[in-house]
Design an enzyme around this catalytic site. Structure first.
Site, PDB file in Angstrom:
ATOM      1  N   LYS A 293      29.608  33.901  33.037  1.00  0.00           N
ATOM      2  CA  LYS A 293      29.883  33.402  31.690  1.00  0.00           C
ATOM      3  C   LYS A 293      31.041  32.400  31.739  1.00  0.00           C
ATOM      4  O   LYS A 293      31.918  32.487  32.598  1.00  0.00           O
ATOM      5  CB  LYS A 293      30.145  34.566  30.736  1.00  0.00           C
ATOM      6  CG  LYS A 293      31.358  35.388  31.082  1.00  0.00           C
ATOM      7  CD  LYS A 293      31.334  36.799  30.463  1.00  0.00           C
ATOM      8  CE  LYS A 293      31.399  36.826  28.957  1.00  0.00           C
ATOM      9  NZ  LYS A 293      31.760  38.187  28.453  1.00  0.00           N
TER      10      LYS A 293
ATOM     11  N   SER B 187      29.113  39.538  24.345  1.00  0.00           N
ATOM     12  CA  SER B 187      29.364  38.125  24.530  1.00  0.00           C
ATOM     13  C   SER B 187      28.732  37.517  25.778  1.00  0.00           C
ATOM     14  O   SER B 187      28.655  36.299  25.859  1.00  0.00           O
ATOM     15  CB  SER B 187      30.877  37.912  24.583  1.00  0.00           C
ATOM     16  OG  SER B 187      31.401  38.561  25.725  1.00  0.00           O
TER      17      SER B 187
ATOM     18  N   SER C  15      30.253  43.897  25.717  1.00  0.00           N
ATOM     19  CA  SER C  15      29.886  42.508  26.037  1.00  0.00           C
ATOM     20  C   SER C  15      28.981  42.315  27.250  1.00  0.00           C
ATOM     21  O   SER C  15      28.298  41.308  27.349  1.00  0.00           O
ATOM     22  CB  SER C  15      31.146  41.661  26.214  1.00  0.00           C
ATOM     23  OG  SER C  15      31.606  41.253  24.957  1.00  0.00           O
TER      24      SER C  15
END
Ligand SMILES: *[C@@H]1O[C@H](CO)[C@@H](O)[C@H](O)[C@H]1NC(C)=O
Ligand SMILES: *[C@@H]1O[C@H](CO)[C@@H](O)[C@H](O)[C@H]1NC(C)=O
Length: 523
Positions: free
Chosen positions: A131, A206, A230
């Site tokens: 990410k 996320s 997340s």
């Protein structure tokens, strides 16, 4: 006049949830388009390679049955083919990844790679992604903020450095919600990432860009971070595996501006994969040297000798009631492990689960990061001014970010009460699981909702965040598709340092229930 009592409320509220849920499903489905769209399948020649696990790929490269270049190029091309629709990439795919792969192949050809080197590089030649909020030297590091559109990381986060050192090749970085703080993946810089099982649906957050890429076969595996679900929320929404390790097992330096020295935090970085067999080998690369003896990841686990528990719901009136397909799934899992262990999977409860929302909110205020400052990229934002700008359509932030700004203005939780509640809950969990217990817990009352649904109903993520509060290891396991064709899943929990129990139970669940399911129709 009839005054509603507590018990009439507790029978009425589930119906209100169901009605609102159906209403949102209907209205958002209609607004986002009537048809479900999924990525195109890879061509036949590449499909086999793209759906091979990371450990397998590494073995094939090591045995020189596959070239690293072929592997990296196949993933590179796959990103190019489907990212326009998924919108999961922030930076990449990197051309240097192809050069690196070529260089590895050349060294193999020249016989320069020794057995000793292969031992220290278990993932030599295998591509991976991470990410955007986790630093990759020289690559964009935006955290989804318009104000950081040109910011680049100066060095690798510790987990990225370790992965590179194990021979893996970084292929791209993926989309996140602003500073990672939302359960969808949308921002004003890259936009919204779409779920490979239905583009109209949320990938979660996320680590949503990661999950979408992994599930759609755009990378061999990925790295997530998890402070309130997340890693696991996107893994659940996109039908892949995600592991949240015991807190402290993996160094957090370079993840969302962490120094790696923070103590008593809820955050933890871990692997995201299509296959359960990849989790332990990646974990072995990621863990801190002093954790090897504590985690004993290679030690065999006899599933027959474990004790199994399940908790059917968290009793939070703010959450959707558990759906009927989800209840059925839990039943099947319990039936299977009753068979495996020869004794019943026990119905369990934990005190204060219905305070999860409050507990997580309190413990977030004990984290070192200041959300407002992160969002403002150093400057302090005025929540009302930002809301005003949003309403005029002139904001650099999503509505979700503005919710979080406003949430910080609401009254604080009662410190003493929350600390007590957390302690009770944790003590009960530890005494239940001991060193040989597994807890099955629903991932969510329902499968991935449409985009924007969480702006109206967001409390269901408490099913994930409770285990950040309790700081225990959890593996998110994909469990086939529901009647809408959207991934189902379950969480497998153990007590601290017992990651290997979760990871081995995940393998058994994959063997029995099938694990990851292709989001596209095979040709
Ligand atoms: C229980 O396990 C046995 C073999 O170990 C298998 O034949 C049987 O189908 C299983 N039953 C269920 C309900 O899974
Ligand atoms: C949680 O459940 C307990 C026991 O049922 C109840 O007394 C308490 O009021 C509930 N708390 C919340 C926040 O719902």
């Amino acid at each position: 006049m009839v005054v509603p009592t507590k018990s009439t409320l507790s029978t009425v509220i589930p119906f209100i949830h169901i009605i609102l849920d159906r209403f949102l499903e209907f209205v958002l489905g209609w607004l986002l388009g009537v048809f479900r769209c999924v990525p195109v399948p890879p061509n036949k020649k590449q499909e086999e390679l793209l759906s091979t696990g990371a450990v397998q790929l590494a073995r094939l490269i090591r045995e020189r049955k596959l070239k690293s270049y072929e592997v990296v190029k196949a993933y590179y091309d796959r990103i190019v083919a489907v990212n326009r629709e998924l919108n999961a990439i922030v930076d990449g795919p990197f051309l240097e990844a192809l050069d690196e792969a070529r260089a590895i192949d050349e060294r193999f050809e020249k016989g320069e790679i020794t057995e000793a080197e292969l031992k220290t590089k278990p993932f030599l030649g295998v591509p991976f992604t991470t990410k955007d909020s986790t630093e990759v030297a020289g690559k964009l590091h935006t955290l989804g903020l318009v104000s950081r559109r040109n910011e680049r990381a100066s060095k690798d986060a510790e987990c990225v450095r370790l992965m590179k050192e194990s021979g893996a090749i970084i292929l791209a970085t993926s989309n996140v919600p602003e500073v990672n703080k939302w359960i969808e993946t949308r921002n004003m810089l890259i936009g919204q990432t779409n779920n490979p099982y239905d583009y109209r649906r949320s990938v979660g957050g996320s680590s949503g860009g990661e999950a979408a890429l992994i599930s759609a076969c755009c990378t061999a595996f990925g790295l997530g971070t998890d402070i309130g679900g997340s890693t696991r929320i996107p893994a659940f929404n996109c039908g892949i595996f995600g592991h949240k390790p015991t807190t402290g097992a993996v160094n957090m330096r370079g993840c969302t501006f962490r120094s790696g020295d923070e103590e008593n935090t809820m955050v933890s970085a871990g692997p995201m994969t299509r296959y359960a067999d990849d989790l332990i080998p990646i974990m072995k690369v990621l863990i801190e040297p002093n954790m090897e003896k504590k985690l004993r990841l290679d030690e065999p686990v006899d599933l027959k000798n474990l004790r199994y528990f399940y908790i059917p719901c968290n009793n939070m009136i703010q959450c959707n009631p558990i759906g009927s397909e989800e209840q059925m799934l839990m039943f099947k899992v319990c039936r299977h492990f009753t068979n495996v262990s020869g004794s019943e999977v026990k119905l369990a409860t934990l005190p204060n689960l219905n305070m999860t929302g409050k507990m997580w909110r309190y413990w977030m205020t004990q984290e070192p990061a200041n959300f407002n400052k992160l969002l403002g990229n150093g400057a302090t934002l005025n929540p009302f001014f930002e809301l005003f700008k949003k309403l005029l359509g002139r904001s650099e932030f999503t509505m979700a970010a503005i919710y979080s700004l406003i949430d910080a203005l609401l009254p604080e939780e009662k410190e003493q009460q929350i600390r007590e509640a957390t302690r009770h809950c944790k003590e009960a969990l530890i005494s239940m699981l001991g060193e040989d217990g597994i807890l099955f817990f629903h991932s969510s009352p329902r499968t991935a909702p449409f985009h924007y649904y969480p702006l109206i109903k967001f409390t269901d993520f408490s099913y994930f965040s409770i285990f950040n509060v309790l700081q225990v290891p959890v593996t998110q396991v994909p469990m086939g598709l529901d009647s809408r064709g959207i991934p189902m899943g379950i969480q497998v929990v153990a007590s601290e340092m017992n990651d290997r129990l979760c990871l081995n139970v995940a393998k058994e669940l994959e063997r029995t229930f099938g694990g990851w399911v292709r989001p596209y129709k095979s040709q």
